[in-house]
Design an enzyme around this catalytic site. Structure first.
Site, PDB file in Angstrom:
ATOM      1  N   CYS A   1       1.854   3.638   1.935  1.00  0.00           N
ATOM      2  CA  CYS A   1       3.031   3.931   3.016  1.00  0.00           C
ATOM      3  C   CYS A   1       3.916   2.637   3.343  1.00  0.00           C
ATOM      4  O   CYS A   1       4.959   2.726   4.042  1.00  0.00           O
ATOM      5  CB  CYS A   1       2.463   4.424   4.334  1.00  0.00           C
ATOM      6  N   GLY A   2       3.676   1.502   2.616  1.00  0.00           N
ATOM      7  CA  GLY A   2       4.595   0.638   2.708  1.00  0.00           C
ATOM      8  C   GLY A   2       4.413  -0.664   3.664  1.00  0.00           C
ATOM      9  O   GLY A   2       5.033  -1.605   3.822  1.00  0.00           O
ATOM     10  N   GLU A   3       3.530  -0.370   4.529  1.00  0.00           N
ATOM     11  CA  GLU A   3       3.323  -1.193   5.654  1.00  0.00           C
ATOM     12  C   GLU A   3       2.618  -2.559   5.471  1.00  0.00           C
ATOM     13  O   GLU A   3       2.373  -3.338   6.221  1.00  0.00           O
ATOM     14  CB  GLU A   3       2.621  -0.663   7.173  1.00  0.00           C
TER      15      GLU A   3
ATOM     16  N   THR B   1      -3.332  10.325  10.851  1.00  0.00           N
ATOM     17  CA  THR B   1      -4.129  11.178  11.296  1.00  0.00           C
ATOM     18  C   THR B   1      -4.615  10.556  12.904  1.00  0.00           C
ATOM     19  O   THR B   1      -5.360  11.183  13.659  1.00  0.00           O
ATOM     20  CB  THR B   1      -5.699  11.389  10.409  1.00  0.00           C
TER      21      THR B   1
ATOM     22  N   PRO C   1       1.210   4.031   9.864  1.00  0.00           N
ATOM     23  CA  PRO C   1       1.964   5.310  10.191  1.00  0.00           C
ATOM     24  C   PRO C   1       0.955   6.211  11.268  1.00  0.00           C
ATOM     25  O   PRO C   1       1.234   6.865  11.931  1.00  0.00           O
ATOM     26  CB  PRO C   1       2.161   6.377   9.026  1.00  0.00           C
TER      27      PRO C   1
ATOM     28  N   ASN D   1       0.790  -1.192  -0.074  1.00  0.00           N
ATOM     29  CA  ASN D   1       0.039   0.141  -0.025  1.00  0.00           C
ATOM     30  C   ASN D   1       0.746   1.286  -0.144  1.00  0.00           C
ATOM     31  O   ASN D   1       1.904   1.064   0.045  1.00  0.00           O
ATOM     32  CB  ASN D   1      -1.053  -0.049   1.222  1.00  0.00           C
TER      33      ASN D   1
HETATM   34  P1  ADP Z   1      -4.946   7.276   9.078  1.00  0.00           P
HETATM   35  O1  ADP Z   1      -4.152   7.609  10.323  1.00  0.00           O
HETATM   36  O2  ADP Z   1      -5.746   8.461   8.335  1.00  0.00           O
HETATM   37  O3  ADP Z   1      -5.898   5.922   9.382  1.00  0.00           O
HETATM   38  P2  ADP Z   1      -2.189   6.262   8.078  1.00  0.00           P
HETATM   39  O4  ADP Z   1      -1.457   7.538   8.213  1.00  0.00           O
HETATM   40  O5  ADP Z   1      -2.057   5.262   9.296  1.00  0.00           O
HETATM   41  O6  ADP Z   1      -3.840   6.725   8.034  1.00  0.00           O
HETATM   42  O7  ADP Z   1      -2.176   5.524   6.812  1.00  0.00           O
HETATM   43  C1  ADP Z   1      -2.418   3.889   6.859  1.00  0.00           C
HETATM   44  C2  ADP Z   1      -2.670   3.908   5.202  1.00  0.00           C
HETATM   45  O8  ADP Z   1      -3.722   4.490   4.729  1.00  0.00           O
HETATM   46  C3  ADP Z   1      -1.645   4.276   4.233  1.00  0.00           C
HETATM   47  O9  ADP Z   1      -0.617   3.538   4.200  1.00  0.00           O
HETATM   48  C4  ADP Z   1      -2.453   4.360   2.905  1.00  0.00           C
HETATM   49  O10 ADP Z   1      -2.555   2.858   2.490  1.00  0.00           O
HETATM   50  C5  ADP Z   1      -3.512   5.108   3.542  1.00  0.00           C
HETATM   51  N1  ADP Z   1      -3.695   6.425   3.295  1.00  0.00           N
HETATM   52  C6  ADP Z   1      -3.177   7.242   4.198  1.00  0.00           C
HETATM   53  N2  ADP Z   1      -3.272   8.529   3.835  1.00  0.00           N
HETATM   54  C7  ADP Z   1      -3.997   8.450   2.638  1.00  0.00           C
HETATM   55  C8  ADP Z   1      -4.600   9.482   1.788  1.00  0.00           C
HETATM   56  N3  ADP Z   1      -4.442  10.601   1.780  1.00  0.00           N
HETATM   57  N4  ADP Z   1      -5.249   8.910   0.638  1.00  0.00           N
HETATM   58  C9  ADP Z   1      -5.643   7.769   0.504  1.00  0.00           C
HETATM   59  N5  ADP Z   1      -4.854   6.560   1.415  1.00  0.00           N
HETATM   60  C10 ADP Z   1      -4.444   7.204   2.438  1.00  0.00           C
END
Ligand code: ADP
Length: 590
Positions: A283-285, A441, A438, A281
């Protein structure tokens, strides 16, 4: 959809200002005129009720109502949160609840544009997409049907990037992509240089897929073969070291591209009979099969600090409420498994693939905040040992919970042909259980440090949402300063100017040692911590290895090499100040 009515005695969640702002702007449902349709309490009940309602399909120890209350409490105590799409879309008509998708890109115009279209549909629903471009024939090779020449992976990447640019995700998320090219693709040098110009491919993270054969060639300083994926023929050869050095140089210049160890990812593929994993995906995780999706969730470790519970027989267990952590992990696994049933995907083939393997990704956030409370420096053997111990525990409890669900509901349908059945492990409800996201949010909502990252700064201005800036002080740091009787505006200003207390020698030594930030520590500690968590994670770990501005290419080479040796699935490095825009910034230069 059966919606459980909001119980009148449901407590209001307690919100910090940051949490209230983020929920209001991005997560609470809006009326057509833009006014708020729901309160934070409505929001978390909508999610809790929609996910608990899935329970009705199974023989369950819970009633949906009782479980909805448990889920509500889990989220509003900020001990666990599901990924953003679940918070945004659960219990709504859209119902797309996963953050992570991987789509195949085939070597024909039809297949390429199918992938562009599918990605657009996924972005619209709040998910991020990963692609491998490795199957596309190289630039300048012949196109049989037209007699013309192919434009190659990098030029098609541009189409995906532009399409993403145009789709603002309902005013919430912008769209994020991962683009991967195998290191043995003939266009690899062009791919490594693709982000040379700042702003190019801004909607993509790029990673080079490194193979075991390539890494061995680097080690021996030997040449390796580049193959045309279309014909299977060796197109030419390159010195592996030269390619590796170029990778390092580009990462030094801009942080891009990253690297992923593809063979290693596939060694851990739980369902190899369904094909190879070729991408992760954004961010790579989360490595995934083509057309697979995964939903994530994160336990906020900062909430499991407990000052009592001295355990003399096993002092390493002090300070963490392990019993409560186990309870939360079990509930979280049930939550994430229910999310799969509640999710509506934009393509039938995604629904089929997801339901076959039922992957979930439970991870953590607030790790650095827990270390602060325990007075353990991140960059210390104790810090590493604690990270390892926590994740081993979550992994073990998570698998127990998945095994328990398999008893209640049956194993994931492809279990019989999975590596677990061959090893006589399980049966499990989920082909994978753990992933470290990561939590970009989510950690703002939960008010904790993100993922397994150290704090970027103890005090900083955060650029959030439409250019709004907030000054933030880490609450544990503020409390420690107050306890030392040193919480004055002058001292705060001094800390804010640097973000760090490393050089503020008027502060107590132990405080400066514990409140260590990302840039204070030798980069190798970032990598060691990533490896410690990776050892107990089914999928992968999202982590950035921060380096100081003065770091050399040799430093990055060493980090890459260590990542390979330590069993990481990929690495992302970031040298401070190498790009003009940073999401987080310390006071200096502001
Ligand atoms: P969150 O904290 O918003 O749940 P993360 O920062 O943990 O999200 O990111 C987790 C995954 O969500 C990412 O690796 C990616 O697959 C997806 N993601 C994060 N940001 C976006 C974005 N702006 N648009 C689409 N997918 C996203």
């Amino acid at each position: 959809m059966i919606m459980l009515p909001l119980p009148t005695d449901l407590p209001e969640p307690e919100l910090s200002r940051n949490t209230a702002v983020v929920l209001q702007k991005r997560y609470q449902r809006k009326n057509p005129d833009g006014s708020l349709e729901e309160t934070p309490r409505d929001l978390f009940w909508r999610v809790a009720a929609a996910i608990a309602a899935q329970e009705a399909a199974y023989q369950s120890p819970y009633s949906p109502e009782a479980l909805a209350r448990e889920f509500y409490e889990l989220m509003t105590s900020w001990k666990f949160l599901p990924n953003s799409p679940t918070l945004m879309n659960a219990g709504t008509d859209l119902g797309q609840l996963s953050a992570c998708f991987v789509l195949p890109v085939g070597d024909s115009i039809e297949e390429i544009f199918d992938a562009v279209k599918y990605a657009a549909m996924i972005h619209k629903s709040g998910g991020g997409t990963g692609f491998s471009f490795s199957r596309l024939r190289p630039r300048d090779s012949r196109v049989g049907s037209t007699g013309g020449v192919a434009s190659g992976p990098v030029s098609f990447l541009r189409i995906f990037n532009t399409a993403t640019e145009q789709i603002k995700q309902g005013g919430t998320r912008r769209g994020a992509n991962m683009g991967i090219l195998r290191v043995d693709h003939p266009d690899i040098l062009q791919f490594i240089r693709a982000k040379e110009k700042e702003g190019e491919f801004n909607n993509f993270n790029l990673s080079v897929g490194l193979t075991e054969a390539f890494m061995q060639a680097v080690e021996k300083d030997a040449p390796y073969d580049l193959r045309d994926p279309h014909t299977g023929e060796v197109a030419h050869r390159l010195r592996a070291r030269e390619v590796f050095d170029l990778l390092v140089k580009k990462a030094w210049q801009s942080g891009d591209p990253g690297i992923v160890f593809l063979d290693r990812i596939n060694r851990d593929n739980p369902t190899p009979d369904q094909g190879e994993i070729e991408s992760t995906n954004p961010c790579g995780e989360q490595p995934l099969l083509p057309f697979e999706a995964c939903n994530l969730g994160s336990v906020n470790l900062a909430r499991f600090f407990t000052p009592g519970h001295e355990n003399e027989a096993d002092p390493a267990r002090n300070g963490v409420d392990w019993t409560e952590l186990a309870r939360v992990v079990h509930l979280a696994v049930r939550f994430l498994d229910n999310v799969i049933d509640a999710s509506r995907f934009p393509l039938e083939i995604i629904t089929e693939t997801v339901r076959k393997n039922r992957k979930i990704g439970l991870g953590v956030m607030g790790f650095a905040d827990l270390l602060f409370q325990l007075n353990v420096p991140y960059d210390s053997p104790e810090g590493l040992a604690l990270g390892e111990r926590l994740m081993a525990f979550i992994q073990e409890e998570g698998h127990k919970a998945s095994a328990q669900l398999a008893q209640e509901r049956g194993p994931f349908p492809a279990y019989g042909s999975s590596v677990y059945a061959a090893r006589k492990a399980g049966p499990y409800r989920n082909a994978t259980v753990t992933t470290i996201a990561p939590t970009g949010t989510l950690s703002i909502i939960a008010g904790c440090s993100s993922g397994v990252e150290p704090l970027f700064a103890l005090c900083f201005t955060r650029n959030i949402l439409d250019g709004e800036r907030l000054l933030e002080v880490n609450p544990y740091f503020e409390a420690a300063l107050a306890q030392a009787g040193m919480c004055s505006p002058e001292i705060m200003e001094a800390v804010a100017a640097k973000g760090s207390v490393k050089d503020l020698d008027f502060l107590p030594e132990d405080l400066r040692r514990v409140f260590v930030t990302a840039m204070d520590m030798a980069p190798v500690w970032h990598l060691r911590m990533q490896a410690a968590f990776q050892r107990h994670t089914d999928n992968a770990v999202s982590k950035t290895v921060n380096l100081p501005h003065e770091a050399t290419e040799k430093d990055i080479f060493d980090i890459y090499w260590l990542a390979y040796k330590e069993g990481c699935k990929g690495v992302t490095v970031y040298r401070d100040g190498c790009k003009s825009v940073q999401v987080l910034a310390t006071g200096e230069g502001q």
